[in-house]
Design a protein around this motif. Structure first.
Motif, mmCIF file in Angstrom:
data_model
loop_
_atom_site.group_PDB
_atom_site.id
_atom_site.type_symbol
_atom_site.label_atom_id
_atom_site.label_comp_id
_atom_site.label_asym_id
_atom_site.label_seq_id
_atom_site.Cartn_x
_atom_site.Cartn_y
_atom_site.Cartn_z
ATOM 1 N N GLY A 294 -1.795 2.581 4.559
ATOM 2 C CA GLY A 294 -2.573 3.725 4.102
ATOM 3 C C GLY A 294 -2.231 5.000 4.832
ATOM 4 N N THR B 288 -3.140 -2.885 6.035
ATOM 5 C CA THR B 288 -3.638 -1.890 5.080
ATOM 6 C C THR B 288 -3.813 -0.541 5.762
ATOM 7 N N PRO C 219 -10.418 0.284 0.432
ATOM 8 C CA PRO C 219 -9.393 -0.441 1.195
ATOM 9 C C PRO C 219 -9.922 -1.629 1.989
ATOM 10 N N PHE D 141 -3.816 -6.183 -5.794
ATOM 11 C CA PHE D 141 -3.779 -4.729 -5.926
ATOM 12 C C PHE D 141 -4.033 -4.317 -7.377
ATOM 13 N N ARG E 119 0.832 -1.205 0.000
ATOM 14 C CA ARG E 119 0.000 0.000 0.000
ATOM 15 C C ARG E 119 0.863 1.251 0.000
ATOM 16 N N THR F 121 -7.047 0.496 -5.131
ATOM 17 C CA THR F 121 -6.952 0.905 -3.731
ATOM 18 C C THR F 121 -8.102 1.803 -3.281
ATOM 19 N N LEU G 108 -10.344 -4.389 -0.475
ATOM 20 C CA LEU G 108 -9.004 -4.814 -0.874
ATOM 21 C C LEU G 108 -8.367 -5.703 0.186
#
Length: 592
Positions: free
Chosen positions: A380, A376, A318, A310, A260, A315, A321
Motif C-alpha cells: 500500500g 499489505t 485493507p 482481491f 497490492r 482494496t 483484505l
C-alpha cells in the motif's frame, strides 16, 4: 573435502560471466545513448547510459541503473549462496576461505553498496528529485537502505570467522552470522523494488520497464524463501514445523505486497518469475554443478487465492483484505503447499501425525494473516492509491510473527533407544531399526535414515514398520568413505538422531563411528551428529551475537519502513524541468 587446487576456471565462471554481462550491457547502453551533456568525459559516459535506460524503460536513469546493478549483484549472491549450502552438505567443511561460492556471496553483498553508489551518482548527474541532498549529492532513501544491507552482509563474514573461532566450524545455515548474511541479501530485493518505486512518480514505464518491475518484485519471493534452505536440501536441523510456517510467512507477505502494488495478476506474475529463478537455480546446482538439488515451494495455490480475494474484496478496506486473504492462504493455500512438499519430498520422511497437523492448522493461519498485514502495508505504501494499515494492527502482526517463529525453536531429546542392525553389501547397507519403547515413532513428525557429505547428492530412506517397534529402510544407504549416515527421529519438540556410520575426522579429533552389524544407542540431539565440529564457547559471546543480530534486524526493518513511507505518490510531473527543481515538501526535512 575438496582441495583448493580443484577449483577450475569453470567454477569461477559463475562469478565472471554475470559481471561480464553487466559490463557489456553498460557499454551497449553507452553506445546507444543520445545525451548532449558534455560537462566532462565521465559525466558524458554516465549520462549516455542514463539516457538509454530512461528511453528503454521509462524510469529515471538513477532508479533503473541502481536497480539493475543491484539485481545482477543479487544474482551473483543467490547462486553463490545455494551453491555454498549444497557444497557443504555434499562435502563438509571448506579447506580455504576464498572459494568461488564464498567470493560470489561477498562480491554480491558488497555490490549492494556499489548499486547504491550508482543510483546516487546517476541521480546527482541528473540533479534528480530525491529524498535527501548532501551538497551536490542527490540521495534516494532506497540507496541508504541498500548501503545498510550491504554493510550488514559484508561484515557478517568477519562476524562468521569470530563465531567459528569461538564455537567451531559448523555447517548450519541458522547461526547468527549466517542469518545476518542471508537476511541482508534477502531484504536487498525489497530495497531494489523500493528504488523503482521511488523513481515511479517521475516515470512513464515502457513494456520493458514494467517487466523489470515485475522481475524485481519476483526476486522478493526468492529472497523470502532463502531461510527455508535447512529443508530445501533434505537435512533439516530444526523441527519440520518450521517449513510450513516459513512458507506461509513468505507467501502472505510477498504476494499481498506485490498484488497490492502491481494490480491484477501481480501475484501470479511474481510467482512465475520466482519459479523461473528457482528452477534455474535447481538446474544449475543439481545439474551443472552436480550437487544436491535444492527443492522449493510452489506458491501457486496461494497466488491464485490472493488474486481471487482481491477480486472479491477490493482494496478499500485493507485490514479486512489482509485478514481474510491471509486466513485463506493459511488454510487452503497451506494445503496446496503441503501437497507439493509431500509430492517432491522436501524433508526426509516427514510425517503428519495429528499433533503436528493441529500445530500447523493453528500456527499456519496466524503466520499467514500476520505476514499478509505487513505485506499489505508495504504494498500500500507504493501503490497508486494509498491505503494504510493501522500501527496497532502492524504491531500485533509483528508480535504474532515472532511468536510463530519462536514456538518451534526448542530441540529436546526424549528417552528413546535404538538397536540398529545392518545388512551390508559393499559400500551400501540395508538398515533395520528396533525402538525402545516400541511406540516411540508412533507420533513421529520425521523418522528416516539419511546420509550426506559423501561428495554427491544426499541419500534418504524411509523407515517402514514391519512389526511393533521394528522398522526397515526402503533402500540401501551408504556406510563407507566420507559419508555420514544416521537415523533421525522427530516428535513434537524432540529432534534426535543415532549414528549408523561416521568417518574419522582428525582435524577436530573426532573418532570413527564404524558401520557394525548391530549397535544399540540412545538417541541424542541431532546436532550432536550433524555438527560434530561444534565446540563449547563462552556464553557471553553467544548472547552478544544474538543481541547484535536482533538490533541489526530492527535497524533493517526500520529503514525499510522509512523508505516505504518516503516513496512519493504517483502523479504526473509538474513540468519538463521537474527533475531539476527542488524536492517536494515531504522531502524538505530530510535535507542535510
Amino acid at each position: 573435502m575438496v582441495a583448493a587446487t580443484e577449483w577450475g576456471w569453470n567454477a569461477w565462471a559463475w562469478l565472471v560471466i554475470p559481471l561480464a554481462i553487466y559490463g557489456l550491457t553498460s557499454l551497449t547502453l553507452f553506445a546507444v545513448g543520445r545525451t548532449d551533456d558534455m560537462r566532462n568525459p565521465l559525466v558524458f559516459f554516465f549520462a549516455q547510459i542514463g539516457d538509454s535506460l530512461k528511453r528503454l524503460t521509462g524510469y529515471p536513469g538513477w532508479s533503473m541503473a541502481g536497480t539493475l546493478s543491484g539485481l545482477i549483484m543479487l544474482l551473483v549472491v543467490v547462486i553463490g549462496f545455494y551453491w555454498d549450502v549444497a557444497w557443504h552438505i555434499d562435502n563438509g567443511r571448506d579447506q580455504q576461505l576464498f572459494t568461488p561460492s564464498h567470493v560470489m556471496i561477498l562480491v554480491g553483498l558488497g555490490g549492494l553498496i556499489y548499486a547504491a553508489g550508482i543510483a546516487v551518482l546517476f541521480a546527482s548527474i541528473d540533479k534528480a528529485q530525491t529524498a535527501m541532498r548532501w551538497g551536490f549529492l542527490h540521495v534516494p532513501w532506497s540507496a541508504v537502505l541498500l548501503v545498510a544491507l550491504g554493510i550488514g552482509g559484508v561484515t557478517a563474514f568477519g562476524f562468521d570467522a569470530m563465531w567459528h573461532e569461538a564455537y567451531g566450524i559448523d555447517v548450519t545455515l541458522w547461526s547468527p552470522p549466517h542469518i545476518q548474511l542471508v537476511v541482508s541479501g534477502s531484504l536487498g530485493t525489497i530495497a531494489l523494488w523500493l528504488m523503482l518505486a521511488e523513481g515511479r512518480p517521475y516515470a512513464e514505464p515502457t513494456l520493458l520497464g514494467k517487466g523489470i518491475n515485475v522481475l524485481t518484485a519476483g526476486t522478493i519471493l526468492v529472497g523470502m524463501s532463502t531461510l527455508q534452505g535447512e529443508f530445501d536440501y533434505g537435512v533439516p536441523q530444526f523441527q519440520v514445523l518450521y517449513l510450513p510456517i516459513l512458507i506461509m510467512i513468505a507467501a502472505g507477505f510477498t504476494l499481498m505486497a506485490v498484488r497490492r502494488a502491481l494490480g491484477p495478476w501481480g501475484a501470479l506474475m511474481v510467482v512465475g518469475v520466482y519459479l523461473v529463478l528457482r528452477g534455474f537455480l535447481a538446474l544449475a546446482i543439481g545439474g551443472v554443478m552436480n550437487h544436491t538439488v535444492p527443492h522449493f515451494p510452489l506458491y501457486l495455490g496461494s497466488a491464485l487465492i490472493v488474486e481471487a480475494a482481491f477480486y472479491w474484496l477490493g482494496t478499500e478496506k485493507p485490514v479486512r483484505l489482509a485478514t481474510v486473504t491471509g486466513a485463506l492462504v493459511g488454510t487452503v493455500g497451506l494445503v496446496t503447499e503441503l501437497g507439493w512438499v509431500t509430492l517432491w519430498g522436501f524433508s526426509t520422511s516427514a510425517r503428519m501425525p495429528a499433533s503436528l497437523a493441529l500445530k500447523i492448522a493453528i500456527l499456519g493461519p496466524i503466520a499467514a494473516v500476520a505476514a499478509s498485514l505487513v505485506g499489505t502495508a508495504l504494498g500500500g505504501a507504493v501503490a497508486k492509491a494509498r491505503e494504510t494499515i493501522p500501527a496497532a494492527a502492524l504491531a500485533a502482526a509483528g508480535v504474532a510473527l515472532l511468536g510463530t517463529l519462536a514456538f518451534p525453536l526448542p530441540r529436546d531429546v526424549g528417552p528413546v533407544t535404538a538397536t540398529v542392525r545392518l545388512q551390508q553389501v559393499g559400500s551400501m547397507a540395508n538398515v533395520e531399526v528396533t525402538l525402545d519403547p516400541p511406540d516411540a515413532a508412533r507420533r513421529a513428525t520425521a523418522f528416516a535414515v539419511s546420509a550426506w557429505q559423501g561428495g554427491s547428492e544426499t541419500v534418504g530412506a524411509d523407515l517402514n514398520q514391519v512389526a511393533m517397534g521394528k522398522y526397515v529402510s526402503s533402500r540401501p544407504v551408504p556406510v563407507t568413505g566420507s559419508w555420514k549416515t544416521m537415523v533421525s527421529l522427530q516428535r513434537g519438540d524432540e529432534v534426535m538422531a543415532v549414528p549408523i556410520y561416521l568417518p574419522a575426522d582428525p582435524e577436530i579429533g573426532a573418532p570413527e563411528v564404524p558401520a557394525v552389524a548391530e549397535r544399540t544407542e540412545r538417541f541424542v540431539r541431532n546436532t550432536t551428529i550433524l555438527l560434530r565440529e561444534v565446540k563449547g564457547g563462552p556464553a557471553g559471546a553467544a548472547i552478544a551475537a544474538y543481541s547484535g543480530l536482533t538490533v541489526l534486524l530492527a535497524i533493517f526493518i526500520t529503514l525499510i519502513a522509512i523508505t516505504a513511507r518516503r516513496v512519493p505518490p504517483v502523479g504526473p510531473p509538474s513540468g519538463p524541468s521537474d527533475r531539476f527543481t527542488s524536492p517536494p515538501a515531504w522531502a524538505a526535512t530530510a535535507r542535510a
